[in-house]
Scaffold this motif. Structure first.
Motif, PDB file in Angstrom:
ATOM      1  N   PRO A  95      -8.174  22.677  52.050  1.00 53.24           N
ATOM      2  CA  PRO A  95      -9.197  22.362  52.265  1.00 53.24           C
ATOM      3  C   PRO A  95     -10.701  22.973  52.219  1.00 53.24           C
ATOM      4  O   PRO A  95     -10.491  23.833  53.134  1.00 53.24           O
ATOM      5  N   ILE A  96     -11.808  22.424  52.008  1.00 55.01           N
ATOM      6  CA  ILE A  96     -12.951  23.139  52.078  1.00 55.01           C
ATOM      7  C   ILE A  96     -13.442  23.269  53.490  1.00 55.01           C
ATOM      8  O   ILE A  96     -13.866  24.472  54.002  1.00 55.01           O
ATOM      9  N   LYS A  97     -13.054  22.595  54.306  1.00 61.99           N
ATOM     10  CA  LYS A  97     -13.187  22.609  55.594  1.00 61.99           C
ATOM     11  C   LYS A  97     -12.515  23.604  56.621  1.00 61.99           C
ATOM     12  O   LYS A  97     -12.740  23.789  57.829  1.00 61.99           O
ATOM     13  N   GLU A  98     -11.633  24.227  56.074  1.00 61.07           N
ATOM     14  CA  GLU A  98     -10.465  24.885  56.792  1.00 61.07           C
ATOM     15  C   GLU A  98     -10.581  26.289  56.451  1.00 61.07           C
ATOM     16  O   GLU A  98     -10.926  26.694  55.068  1.00 61.07           O
ATOM     17  N   GLU A  99     -10.051  27.142  57.060  1.00 61.59           N
ATOM     18  CA  GLU A  99      -9.950  28.805  56.239  1.00 61.59           C
ATOM     19  C   GLU A  99      -8.886  28.844  55.210  1.00 61.59           C
ATOM     20  O   GLU A  99      -8.053  28.184  55.212  1.00 61.59           O
ATOM     21  N   VAL A 100      -9.443  29.528  54.192  1.00 58.59           N
ATOM     22  CA  VAL A 100      -8.582  29.693  53.133  1.00 58.59           C
ATOM     23  C   VAL A 100      -7.734  30.994  53.313  1.00 58.59           C
ATOM     24  O   VAL A 100      -8.139  31.986  53.773  1.00 58.59           O
ATOM     25  N   PRO A 101      -6.328  30.579  52.924  1.00 53.97           N
ATOM     26  CA  PRO A 101      -5.218  31.627  53.215  1.00 53.97           C
ATOM     27  C   PRO A 101      -5.308  32.923  52.242  1.00 53.97           C
ATOM     28  O   PRO A 101      -4.574  32.728  51.343  1.00 53.97           O
ATOM     29  N   TYR A 102      -6.226  33.724  52.370  1.00 51.10           N
ATOM     30  CA  TYR A 102      -6.458  34.828  51.437  1.00 51.10           C
ATOM     31  C   TYR A 102      -5.145  35.699  51.126  1.00 51.10           C
ATOM     32  O   TYR A 102      -4.916  35.874  49.960  1.00 51.10           O
ATOM     33  N   ASP A 103      -4.311  35.881  52.410  1.00 49.95           N
ATOM     34  CA  ASP A 103      -3.201  36.586  52.224  1.00 49.95           C
ATOM     35  C   ASP A 103      -2.253  35.712  51.346  1.00 49.95           C
ATOM     36  O   ASP A 103      -1.322  36.433  50.698  1.00 49.95           O
ATOM     37  N   LEU A 104      -2.182  34.549  51.501  1.00 51.12           N
ATOM     38  CA  LEU A 104      -1.216  33.691  50.634  1.00 51.12           C
ATOM     39  C   LEU A 104      -1.556  33.882  49.090  1.00 51.12           C
ATOM     40  O   LEU A 104      -0.580  33.936  48.490  1.00 51.12           O
ATOM     41  N   ILE A 105      -2.799  33.760  49.041  1.00 50.72           N
ATOM     42  CA  ILE A 105      -3.332  33.896  47.607  1.00 50.72           C
ATOM     43  C   ILE A 105      -2.943  35.285  47.153  1.00 50.72           C
ATOM     44  O   ILE A 105      -2.757  35.337  45.673  1.00 50.72           O
ATOM     45  N   LYS A 106      -3.034  36.120  47.652  1.00 50.25           N
ATOM     46  CA  LYS A 106      -2.650  37.597  47.370  1.00 50.25           C
ATOM     47  C   LYS A 106      -1.450  37.551  46.896  1.00 50.25           C
ATOM     48  O   LYS A 106      -1.058  38.099  45.788  1.00 50.25           O
ATOM     49  N   GLU A 107      -0.491  37.306  47.838  1.00 49.33           N
ATOM     50  CA  GLU A 107       0.899  37.182  47.762  1.00 49.33           C
ATOM     51  C   GLU A 107       1.537  36.254  46.647  1.00 49.33           C
ATOM     52  O   GLU A 107       2.259  36.894  45.719  1.00 49.33           O
ATOM     53  N   MET A 108       0.829  35.324  46.163  1.00 50.14           N
ATOM     54  CA  MET A 108       1.089  34.197  45.132  1.00 50.14           C
ATOM     55  C   MET A 108       0.881  35.163  43.737  1.00 50.14           C
ATOM     56  O   MET A 108       1.313  34.969  42.836  1.00 50.14           O
ATOM     57  N   THR A 109      -0.385  35.852  43.655  1.00 50.85           N
ATOM     58  CA  THR A 109      -0.739  36.596  42.631  1.00 50.85           C
ATOM     59  C   THR A 109       0.057  37.560  42.313  1.00 50.85           C
ATOM     60  O   THR A 109       0.250  37.718  41.120  1.00 50.85           O
ATOM     61  N   ILE A 110       0.398  38.271  43.330  1.00 55.65           N
ATOM     62  CA  ILE A 110       1.255  39.371  43.237  1.00 55.65           C
ATOM     63  C   ILE A 110       2.579  38.761  42.623  1.00 55.65           C
ATOM     64  O   ILE A 110       3.256  39.626  41.651  1.00 55.65           O
ATOM     65  N   PHE A 111       3.112  37.903  43.000  1.00 56.04           N
ATOM     66  CA  PHE A 111       4.347  37.412  42.539  1.00 56.04           C
ATOM     67  C   PHE A 111       4.346  36.914  40.902  1.00 56.04           C
ATOM     68  O   PHE A 111       5.009  37.321  40.396  1.00 56.04           O
ATOM     69  N   ARG A 112       3.200  36.388  40.758  1.00 54.69           N
ATOM     70  CA  ARG A 112       2.996  35.668  39.436  1.00 54.69           C
ATOM     71  C   ARG A 112       2.757  37.118  38.162  1.00 54.69           C
ATOM     72  O   ARG A 112       3.421  37.026  37.327  1.00 54.69           O
ATOM     73  N   LEU A 113       1.831  38.090  38.931  1.00 61.96           N
ATOM     74  CA  LEU A 113       1.973  39.152  38.165  1.00 61.96           C
ATOM     75  C   LEU A 113       3.327  39.847  37.780  1.00 61.96           C
ATOM     76  O   LEU A 113       3.530  40.311  36.659  1.00 61.96           O
ATOM     77  N   ALA A 114       4.098  39.988  38.770  1.00 63.11           N
ATOM     78  CA  ALA A 114       5.394  40.725  38.637  1.00 63.11           C
ATOM     79  C   ALA A 114       6.346  39.762  37.774  1.00 63.11           C
ATOM     80  O   ALA A 114       6.976  40.135  36.709  1.00 63.11           O
ATOM     81  N   GLU A 115       6.321  38.510  37.756  1.00 62.55           N
ATOM     82  CA  GLU A 115       6.992  37.577  36.815  1.00 62.55           C
ATOM     83  C   GLU A 115       6.234  37.953  35.477  1.00 62.55           C
ATOM     84  O   GLU A 115       7.095  37.733  34.552  1.00 62.55           O
TER      85      GLU A 115
END
Length: 130
Positions: A95-115
């Protein structure tokens, strides 16, 4: 954002985004870049996309949320961390009105890169066996 606009770069996408979302979009971009420095940027499906041995992740802004698209495998692997975020097979909405979970985005991106690296390695091994 206006779906009729055509983008060719992530810079163009962010420039055309609503003013109140530009800073967050840039931070999402930087988070992905830091997690996958060898990935290249492109526009795919009219969304900012990071690519390495195939599409890694996409992101976008909508009226009320930022969309993050780590493919179905990324959603499945992080299902327990998505909490109350609305999500589907291949996408999660922050949601735009909430803090974006950048750490989660980072983790998911690292996962996808390894994949993607593993898929590319498997493909190479299979090709050499022929």
């Amino acid at each position: 954002m206006d779906n009729k606009l055509e983008f060719t770069t992530i810079d163009e996408y962010i420039t055309q985004a609503p003013p109140e979302t530009k800073e967050v979009l840039q931070k999402i971009r930087e988070t992905i870049q830091a997690a996958a420095p060898e990935a290249t940027e492109k526009i795919s499906y009219q969304m900012p996309t990071f690519y390495f041995e195939g599409n890694l992740v996409h992101f976008a802004v909508a009226k009320n949320h930022y969309g993050f698209y780590p493919a179905s495998s990324g959603i499945a692997a992080f299902e327990s961390k998505l909490g109350n975020y609305k999500h589907s097979k291949g996408a999660v909405q922050f949601p735009i009105k909430e803090e974006v979970p950048y750490d989660l985005i980072k983790e998911m991106t690292i996962f996808r890169l390894a994949e993607n690296k593993q898929k590319a390695a498997d493909k190479l091994v299979k090709k050499k066996k022929k």
